[in-house]
Enzyme design. Structure first.
Site, PDB file in Angstrom:
ATOM      1  N   HIS A   1       0.804  -1.207   0.000  1.00  0.00           N
ATOM      2  CA  HIS A   1       0.000   0.000   0.000  1.00  0.00           C
ATOM      3  C   HIS A   1       0.846   1.270   0.000  1.00  0.00           C
ATOM      4  O   HIS A   1       0.319   2.376   0.038  1.00  0.00           O
ATOM      5  CB  HIS A   1      -0.930  -0.022   1.226  1.00  0.00           C
ATOM      6  CG  HIS A   1      -2.078   0.908   1.162  1.00  0.00           C
ATOM      7  ND1 HIS A   1      -2.274   1.930   2.063  1.00  0.00           N
ATOM      8  CD2 HIS A   1      -3.123   0.992   0.292  1.00  0.00           C
ATOM      9  CE1 HIS A   1      -3.371   2.588   1.774  1.00  0.00           C
ATOM     10  NE2 HIS A   1      -3.917   2.048   0.699  1.00  0.00           N
TER      11      HIS A   1
ATOM     12  N   LYS B   1       3.237   4.435  -1.115  1.00  0.00           N
ATOM     13  CA  LYS B   1       3.381   5.341  -2.256  1.00  0.00           C
ATOM     14  C   LYS B   1       4.680   6.113  -2.050  1.00  0.00           C
ATOM     15  O   LYS B   1       4.711   7.143  -1.353  1.00  0.00           O
ATOM     16  CB  LYS B   1       2.208   6.322  -2.373  1.00  0.00           C
ATOM     17  CG  LYS B   1       0.854   5.674  -2.714  1.00  0.00           C
ATOM     18  CD  LYS B   1       0.082   5.288  -1.489  1.00  0.00           C
ATOM     19  CE  LYS B   1      -1.296   4.742  -1.841  1.00  0.00           C
ATOM     20  NZ  LYS B   1      -2.022   4.261  -0.650  1.00  0.00           N
TER      21      LYS B   1
ATOM     22  N   ASP C   1      17.438   9.885  -7.743  1.00  0.00           N
ATOM     23  CA  ASP C   1      18.867  10.191  -7.590  1.00  0.00           C
ATOM     24  C   ASP C   1      19.317  10.240  -6.132  1.00  0.00           C
ATOM     25  O   ASP C   1      20.386  10.778  -5.839  1.00  0.00           O
ATOM     26  CB  ASP C   1      19.207  11.538  -8.256  1.00  0.00           C
ATOM     27  CG  ASP C   1      19.045  11.495  -9.767  1.00  0.00           C
ATOM     28  OD1 ASP C   1      19.042  10.387 -10.331  1.00  0.00           O
ATOM     29  OD2 ASP C   1      18.915  12.577 -10.379  1.00  0.00           O
TER      30      ASP C   1
ATOM     31  N   HIS D   1      -9.291  10.917   1.453  1.00  0.00           N
ATOM     32  CA  HIS D   1      -8.350   9.808   1.299  1.00  0.00           C
ATOM     33  C   HIS D   1      -7.051  10.044   2.058  1.00  0.00           C
ATOM     34  O   HIS D   1      -6.128   9.237   1.986  1.00  0.00           O
ATOM     35  CB  HIS D   1      -8.051   9.605  -0.191  1.00  0.00           C
ATOM     36  CG  HIS D   1      -7.428   8.292  -0.523  1.00  0.00           C
ATOM     37  ND1 HIS D   1      -6.094   8.162  -0.872  1.00  0.00           N
ATOM     38  CD2 HIS D   1      -7.942   7.039  -0.555  1.00  0.00           C
ATOM     39  CE1 HIS D   1      -5.824   6.902  -1.118  1.00  0.00           C
ATOM     40  NE2 HIS D   1      -6.923   6.195  -0.927  1.00  0.00           N
TER      41      HIS D   1
ATOM     42  N   LYS E   1      -4.076  10.590   5.007  1.00  0.00           N
ATOM     43  CA  LYS E   1      -3.588   9.876   6.183  1.00  0.00           C
ATOM     44  C   LYS E   1      -2.543  10.772   6.841  1.00  0.00           C
ATOM     45  O   LYS E   1      -1.329  10.587   6.698  1.00  0.00           O
ATOM     46  CB  LYS E   1      -2.951   8.535   5.806  1.00  0.00           C
ATOM     47  CG  LYS E   1      -3.863   7.619   4.966  1.00  0.00           C
ATOM     48  CD  LYS E   1      -3.535   7.729   3.510  1.00  0.00           C
ATOM     49  CE  LYS E   1      -4.199   6.675   2.636  1.00  0.00           C
ATOM     50  NZ  LYS E   1      -5.608   6.558   2.703  1.00  0.00           N
TER      51      LYS E   1
ATOM     52  N   ASP F   1       0.320  19.184  18.691  1.00  0.00           N
ATOM     53  CA  ASP F   1       0.936  20.329  19.372  1.00  0.00           C
ATOM     54  C   ASP F   1       1.719  21.250  18.431  1.00  0.00           C
ATOM     55  O   ASP F   1       2.661  21.921  18.873  1.00  0.00           O
ATOM     56  CB  ASP F   1       1.881  19.848  20.484  1.00  0.00           C
ATOM     57  CG  ASP F   1       1.113  19.309  21.691  1.00  0.00           C
ATOM     58  OD1 ASP F   1      -0.103  19.541  21.769  1.00  0.00           O
ATOM     59  OD2 ASP F   1       1.751  18.648  22.537  1.00  0.00           O
TER      60      ASP F   1
END
Length: 405
Positions: free
Chosen positions: A113, A115, A120, A287, A289, A294
């Site tokens: 899952h 991404k 380089d 979608h 996450k 603080d």
């Protein structure tokens, strides 16, 4: 690649595909040595075709290009799409591909899952945005609201070195040494890649959240697409609210998977009774996450706080301890809350014993079911690279034992 002058410590927050895709394609166009890319979803659509062209151009310039897609999320890639990449010299792998059974995808657990992109060893991208038109606002009411970060410098090298370990054979030479990435309470680095796998790093992302929530003094804001955490996170959130911390959860109000939202809704009353404020994003599917604590700690990545992400999936989050970035991310979330969210009011009537028992049983089932399914041997992870002439036939199969996850 233009320097990130406006972002602290070489970090740029990217919101949705409109900001994300141009930065990625520009970075690939400037690659000199290597492009390493992992993604859950790669579709052969407008966005996928642009990525395809950028990768082909890089490979034709002599850049080492390696791509890993998930067998469940990227199930509809055409043979032509893959063959052109392989013939150009791209090291292309599919994570745990499986044949359909009566037209149904069967490998729904233990997905890759992540991404991640590293270019380089100098520029990297981490987040939750896939390569599809679903992440563009013009897609319509079902376009997803999501986030990623672009990083440069030593933090980008972390992503590069991790992908070298996760992509056996992607680049010549020995892989970098393995580094345990669990969140450490003492002397934390400013930017750290934290991953989860099914071997040595099963709980690292969860522990990073727990450490931040338990140390919170003023505010916790968590924005998550799918929210159904376990006991430790629930207790930490309720305990933080009890000691006077403002705890806010921004969740989906127009979910792309309604049954998941209903499952998470089982926890609303329990959290609200503890003083947690629950908000729902109502413009389109959420979608993201991400989280801020603080105005000093932040995370952006691929991991939801749900059973799949916390128990089975291979995930990657960037943990950032930088007040300037945390304030910027909090400002984006505050604007979202003010303009596109609604607060979920507490239940006015007292829950019956049947409500309590039913929600408790459903919660335990939903929390445990993915782990039970993950015990099945069919979910042993593999990396499969296709033949140049026929992508449907594997040229090499690597069975992963968890070390490279």
């Amino acid at each position: 690649m233009t320097p990130l002058q406006s972002a602290p410590l070489g970090i740029r927050l990217l919101e949705n595909g409109e900001e994300y895709f141009p930065r990625v394609f520009d970075a690939i166009s400037r690659a000199r040595e290597s492009v390493l890319l992992e993604t859950f979803i790669l579709f052969d659509d407008e966005v996928g075709k642009k990525l395809h062209a950028a990768l082909l151009n890089a490979a034709h310039r002599g850049v080492r290009v390696a791509v890993t897609v998930d067998g469940f999320g990227s199930h509809d890639l055409t043979p032509v799409f893959i063959t052109e990449l392989v013939k150009a010299g791209v090291h292309f792998c599919t994570f745990s591909p499986r044949r359909r059974l009566f037209g149904i995808r069967t490998h729904i657990f233990r997905r890759m899952h992540r991404k991640l992109i590293a270019i380089d060893g100098e520029v990297a991208f981490v987040g939750g945005i896939n390569f599809s038109v679903h992440h563009l606002y013009d897609y319509g009411p079902l376009a997803k609201q999501d986030y990623a970060v672009e990083i440069q410098g030593p933090a980008a090298r972390q992503v590069h070195d991790f992908l070298l370990r996760a992509m056996p054979g992607a680049c010549p030479g020995p892989p970098p040494p393995r580094i345990h990435n669990r969140a450490a309470p003492a002397a934390p680095t400013t930017v750290r890649l934290v991953t989860r796998d099914n071997h040595r790093h099963r709980n690292d992302i969860e522990f990073a959240y727990l450490e931040a929530i338990r140390a919170a003094r003023h505010e916790v804001v968590i924005a998550n697409a799918y929210f159904l955490p376990g006991y430790r996170l629930l207790h930490a959130l309720c305990e933080a609210a009890a000691r006077g911390v403002q705890v806010r959860l921004l969740l989906q109000g127009k979910p792309d998977m309604p049954w998941v939202a209903r499952a998470g809704g089982l926890l609303y009353s329990h959290l609200q009774d503890a003083g947690v404020q629950i908000l729902e994003y109502v413009e389109r599917p959420f979608h993201g996450k991400i989280a801020v604590v603080d105005e000093a700690w932040a995370t952006v990545g691929s991991s939801n706080l749900d059973p799949l992400s916390l128990s089975l999936n291979l995930e990657a989050n960037l943990v950032i301890r930088e007040p300037a970035f945390a304030r910027m991310l909090r400002g984006r979330l505050q604007a979202l809350i003010a303009e596109r969210c609604r607060e979920v009011p507490p239940r006015k009537h007292k829950r019956t014993l049947l409500d309590v028992v039913g929600s408790t049983l459903m919660f335990h089932f939903l929390r445990r079911f993915p782990a039970w399914a993950g015990w099945l041997p069919a979910h042993t992870p593999r990396l499969v690279s296709p033949r140049a002439g026929d992508p449907r036939r594997p040229a090499r199969v690597i069975v992963l034992e968890g070390e490279t996850e």
